[in-house]
Enzyme design. Structure first.
Site, short mmCIF file in Angstrom:
data_model
loop_
_atom_site.label_atom_id
_atom_site.label_comp_id
_atom_site.label_asym_id
_atom_site.label_seq_id
_atom_site.Cartn_x
_atom_site.Cartn_y
_atom_site.Cartn_z
N TYR A 1 0.80 -0.81 0.63
CA TYR A 1 -0.05 0.41 -0.09
C TYR A 1 1.10 1.44 0.34
O TYR A 1 2.02 1.69 1.14
CB TYR A 1 -1.34 0.12 1.32
CG TYR A 1 -2.22 -1.17 0.81
CD1 TYR A 1 -2.14 -1.72 0.15
CD2 TYR A 1 -2.44 -1.80 2.86
CE1 TYR A 1 -3.55 -2.99 -0.10
CE2 TYR A 1 -3.67 -2.53 2.52
CZ TYR A 1 -3.51 -3.41 1.48
OH TYR A 1 -4.22 -4.34 0.93
N TYR B 1 -12.15 -8.87 3.10
CA TYR B 1 -11.74 -7.04 2.49
C TYR B 1 -12.76 -6.83 1.80
O TYR B 1 -13.79 -6.93 0.85
CB TYR B 1 -10.36 -6.69 2.46
CG TYR B 1 -9.94 -8.11 0.31
CD1 TYR B 1 -10.35 -7.22 -0.14
CD2 TYR B 1 -9.23 -8.99 0.26
CE1 TYR B 1 -9.98 -7.46 -1.82
CE2 TYR B 1 -9.02 -8.90 -1.06
CZ TYR B 1 -9.64 -9.06 -1.36
OH TYR B 1 -9.24 -9.87 -3.17
P1 NDP Z 1 -14.07 -0.51 1.43
O1 NDP Z 1 -14.87 -1.17 1.06
O2 NDP Z 1 -13.59 -0.67 2.92
O3 NDP Z 1 -13.88 0.97 0.78
C1 NDP Z 1 -13.10 2.14 1.30
C2 NDP Z 1 -14.38 2.70 0.90
O4 NDP Z 1 -15.01 3.60 1.27
C3 NDP Z 1 -13.23 4.19 1.33
O5 NDP Z 1 -13.74 5.30 -0.38
C4 NDP Z 1 -13.75 5.27 2.18
O6 NDP Z 1 -14.03 6.61 2.35
C5 NDP Z 1 -15.44 4.45 2.43
N1 NDP Z 1 -16.36 4.47 3.45
C6 NDP Z 1 -15.57 3.79 4.57
N2 NDP Z 1 -16.59 3.90 5.72
C7 NDP Z 1 -17.85 4.10 5.37
C8 NDP Z 1 -19.10 4.79 5.73
N3 NDP Z 1 -19.08 4.94 6.79
N4 NDP Z 1 -19.51 5.64 5.05
C9 NDP Z 1 -19.64 5.20 3.17
N5 NDP Z 1 -18.59 5.11 3.06
C10 NDP Z 1 -17.57 4.64 3.61
O7 NDP Z 1 -12.56 -1.37 0.15
P2 NDP Z 1 -11.19 -1.92 0.24
O8 NDP Z 1 -10.78 -2.24 -0.37
O9 NDP Z 1 -10.60 -0.39 0.96
O10 NDP Z 1 -10.79 -2.21 1.56
C11 NDP Z 1 -10.55 -2.58 2.71
C12 NDP Z 1 -9.56 -3.06 3.00
O11 NDP Z 1 -9.48 -4.11 2.52
C13 NDP Z 1 -8.37 -1.83 2.45
O12 NDP Z 1 -8.17 -0.71 2.40
C14 NDP Z 1 -7.51 -3.11 2.85
O13 NDP Z 1 -6.47 -3.25 3.90
C15 NDP Z 1 -8.25 -4.19 2.64
N6 NDP Z 1 -7.89 -5.21 1.11
C16 NDP Z 1 -7.45 -6.15 1.30
C17 NDP Z 1 -7.53 -6.74 0.45
C18 NDP Z 1 -6.42 -8.04 -0.76
O14 NDP Z 1 -5.81 -8.46 -1.22
N7 NDP Z 1 -5.97 -8.51 0.69
C19 NDP Z 1 -7.60 -6.21 -1.31
C20 NDP Z 1 -7.98 -5.18 -1.24
C21 NDP Z 1 -8.78 -4.77 0.19
P3 NDP Z 1 -13.65 7.28 2.74
O15 NDP Z 1 -11.91 6.78 2.56
O16 NDP Z 1 -13.28 8.83 2.09
O17 NDP Z 1 -13.46 6.95 4.73
#
Ligand code: NDP
Length: 284
Positions: free
Chosen positions: A55, A193
């Site tokens: 990341y 995730y």
């Molecule tokens: P998510 O499904 O967690 O979505 C993240 C988005 O949702 C951001 O734009 C965030 O906005 C928004 N958000 C968060 N909380 C809220 C809320 N309460 N209401 C509205 N919008 C919200 O996606 P990710 O892909 O980031 O997945 C989560 C985590 O999983 C990653 O950050 C990572 O740590 C992990 N991951 C692991 C992977 C792997 O291959 N092992 C692949 C993908 C993810 P804002 O940031 O503006 O708050």
């Protein structure tokens, strides 16, 4: 109201919502907000923080390190190794790099980010060495499908795997057919995730879906909170939403106390049906 929890390795009980960090550390002017969001999350009990050497090419780990200054002992820290670093001396060096950026001397959990050039034997051996050196407390995997998990189980030491972190949200339910029950039978928590489908970016319409929104309205909650409540309604599943604002973190923490009724779960099933057969593991 009962807060949902998961248990890692039969030892560590954690709230079923943690904090993701993908896309953190990409923009210097967002850093203060990201650090504040992570700290607010820890204060609210979202103590599992998920990061990776990938990341922002290590900068997300630095953001986490800053957030954890003075409160490392409150967090359950998870990082991930690139597949091409997941064996031999490369794994040791990669882990040491993560520890340096995170400003800590141990990880609670270290994950193989996805499977690649090293064999499972080589990766397990490296993970065991890292445990012996005190650099990690336990290890797990990510993005492994049901067949790959069965192969890992055949490897010496493979059964020590503490988790499988995979994509899981209401509109992507393939794991329910095979992988999730397999993990549940072994008391192995699944880390979901992209539980919000990246705020609907992975599935347009998810956050605007009328069924999701009617249920949200009934709970005086947001659609995102209902998506999290749905993910963690599954036994042994934790959600790791990424949130870069305190407001989002507060909502995500409050989702721990939302319990969906049988009729609400049935309505969500109807809108986004469970898989009827084996499907390829979804990934981003
Ligand atoms: P998510 O499904 O967690 O979505 C993240 C988005 O949702 C951001 O734009 C965030 O906005 C928004 N958000 C968060 N909380 C809220 C809320 N309460 N209401 C509205 N919008 C919200 O996606 P990710 O892909 O980031 O997945 C989560 C985590 O999983 C990653 O950050 C990572 O740590 C992990 N991951 C692991 C992977 C792997 O291959 N092992 C692949 C993908 C993810 P804002 O940031 O503006 O708050």
């Amino acid at each position: 109201m009962t807060e949902k929890q998961v248990v890692f390795s039969g030892q560590v009980t954690l709230p079923a919502v943690g904090q993701g960090t993908w896309y953190m550390g990409e923009k210097p002017h967002h850093r203060r907000a990201e650090v504040n969001a992570l700290r607010a999350g820890i204060d609210l009990g979202l103590t599992l923080i998920d990061t990776a050497e990938m990341y922002a090419e290590g900068t997300a780990e630095e953001v986490v390190g800053e957030a954890l200054a003075g409160r490392r002992d409150k967090a359950f820290l998870v990082s991930k190794v690139y597949p091409w670093n997941a064996g031999g001396q490369k794994a040791i060096t990669a882990c040491e790099g993560s520890l340096r950026r995170l400003n800590t001397d141990y990880l609670d959990l270290y994950l193989l980010h996805w499977s690649g050039s090293y064999s499972f034997e080589e990766t397990v051996e490296a993970m065991e060495k890292l445990i012996a050196q005190g650099k990690i407390r336990r290890w797990g995997v990510s993005n492994l499908d049901d067949d790959a998990m069965q192969k890992l189980w055949q490897v010496a030491g493979g059964k020590q795997c503490a988790t499988n972190q995979v994509l899981y949200h209401l509109a992507s339910r393939g794991i329910e057919y095979d992988l999730l029950p397999w993990c549940q039978q072994r008391q192995m928590p699944v880390m979901a995730y992209s539980p919000l489908a990246q705020a609907g970016r992975l599935r347009s319409g998810l956050l605007n879906n009328p069924v999701v929104n009617d249920i949200a309205h009934a709970h005086s909650a947001s659609a995102a909170q209902i998506l999290l409540a749905w993910v963690i309604s599954h036994q042994g599943v934790m959600a790791i939403p990424k949130a870069a604002s305190v407001e989002h973190v507060q909502q995500n923490a409050a989702a721990l106390n939302i319990t969906l009724s049988a009729s609400e779960l049935a309505a969500l099933d109807n809108a986004y049906p469970a898989p009827k057969g084996k499907t390829a593991l979804d990934m981003v």
